[in-house]
Design an enzyme around this catalytic site. Sequence first.
Site, PDB file in Angstrom:
ATOM      1  N   THR A 199     -27.426  -6.707 -11.023  1.00  0.00           N
ATOM      2  CA  THR A 199     -28.418  -7.747 -11.301  1.00  0.00           C
ATOM      3  C   THR A 199     -29.068  -7.512 -12.652  1.00  0.00           C
ATOM      4  O   THR A 199     -29.163  -6.368 -13.122  1.00  0.00           O
ATOM      5  CB  THR A 199     -29.507  -7.764 -10.202  1.00  0.00           C
ATOM      6  OG1 THR A 199     -30.424  -8.827 -10.485  1.00  0.00           O
ATOM      7  CG2 THR A 199     -30.277  -6.456 -10.146  1.00  0.00           C
ATOM      8  N   LYS A 200     -29.505  -8.605 -13.254  1.00  0.00           N
ATOM      9  CA  LYS A 200     -30.405  -8.565 -14.404  1.00  0.00           C
ATOM     10  C   LYS A 200     -31.748  -9.093 -13.931  1.00  0.00           C
ATOM     11  O   LYS A 200     -31.854 -10.241 -13.496  1.00  0.00           O
ATOM     12  CB  LYS A 200     -29.880  -9.423 -15.559  1.00  0.00           C
ATOM     13  CG  LYS A 200     -30.851  -9.479 -16.751  1.00  0.00           C
ATOM     14  CD  LYS A 200     -30.395 -10.457 -17.812  1.00  0.00           C
ATOM     15  CE  LYS A 200     -31.411 -10.525 -18.949  1.00  0.00           C
ATOM     16  NZ  LYS A 200     -31.065 -11.537 -19.967  1.00  0.00           N
ATOM     17  N   LEU A 201     -32.769  -8.242 -14.000  1.00  0.00           N
ATOM     18  CA  LEU A 201     -34.096  -8.605 -13.537  1.00  0.00           C
ATOM     19  C   LEU A 201     -34.980  -8.933 -14.739  1.00  0.00           C
ATOM     20  O   LEU A 201     -35.464  -8.041 -15.436  1.00  0.00           O
ATOM     21  CB  LEU A 201     -34.719  -7.453 -12.731  1.00  0.00           C
ATOM     22  CG  LEU A 201     -33.943  -7.025 -11.485  1.00  0.00           C
ATOM     23  CD1 LEU A 201     -34.588  -5.805 -10.842  1.00  0.00           C
ATOM     24  CD2 LEU A 201     -33.838  -8.171 -10.479  1.00  0.00           C
TER      25      LEU A 201
END
Length: 354
Positions: A197-199
């Site tokens: 994921t990219k948060l």
Amino acid sequence: MDSLPTRTNGTNASRGAQASPPPKGIYVPVPTFFAKEGTSAYDAVTPPLDLETQTEHSLFLVKGGIKGLVILGSTGEAIFLRSEERKELIASQRKALDDAGYKDRPIIAGTATQQIDDTLQLVKESKEAGAEYAMVLGPGYFAPSTSQLGIQKWFEAVADRSVLPVMIYHYPGVTNNLYIAPSTFEKLAAHPNIVGTKLSHGIIDDQTLIAANPRIDHEHFYVFTGLGQNLLPVLTIGGVAAIDGLAGVFPRIVVRLFRIYNDSAAKGTTKKDIDEMRLLQYRICEGEKLVAAWGVVGIKEALARVWDMGSKTGGRLPLAGGFQDGEKEWSKWAEVYQGLKKLEEQFKAEGKES
């Protein structure tokens, strides 16, 4: 775990195969460059792609130690590009990287659609153009009415059918404040075709509840912060790196912080290491204030002013035009950015990041 997937073999989660995450390192969500004002190709409404500058920027990044490129994310103005332009952009940069000897630098292609079949079509086209991963933005149109179960099922449906490994792109700022809970990430992380994921938010406790969760297989599911100003704290809680806008202007500075952290963790962290990391994080935070305030408009302004790369007014409507009061606005940032440029050039001279 850090090897690229074979480009000719798409992932098919329904067969039970577990996909591998992208190699650890600093990635850049690259801006999409368009023809400059005054050139014969320029169109004020829909300027065409400027692939020459796009390639110049891509090579600038990988020579500075950037591990891979995120093409057609939010910074890439993906929602303004036609399907044929998406394919042309990805294919051109895959070829440029390969021809320059950077076949090991993956391309992560963004999608920003609400409909599952449309998302899958974009993923398919991205793979055909040369991308190795898909970064899929959450469906935010009905965010206030969307349940966590609905979010989970949406991403699982995409991942089940995707021909590329999927990364979840969580950016409430462009998805109507869609919230994806840490408990939902825990469930999605178990999917064989969801690899990370990219948060892009600053909720550090949620980031911790994902990156440090002992029930998540962190060899299979990587957590990247989308905010370089959070890089050091996110590394300490189990995140692997950043997909960061400022690194698109000063790649060596962000890469240096990442490398010092990992090198010092391997050999034993000293006070000198801590002091150096803190100072680098401070300098990054100074520069990130422009990115936070202006997004892709600020990144393009900085690239044009600091490195004479691209155009200060190089977006598509409604982002065309750059800063409304260019010189006055830039004067607020010029001192910080000139200081960062000197540091970037110092690191380049040392030759440690490429």
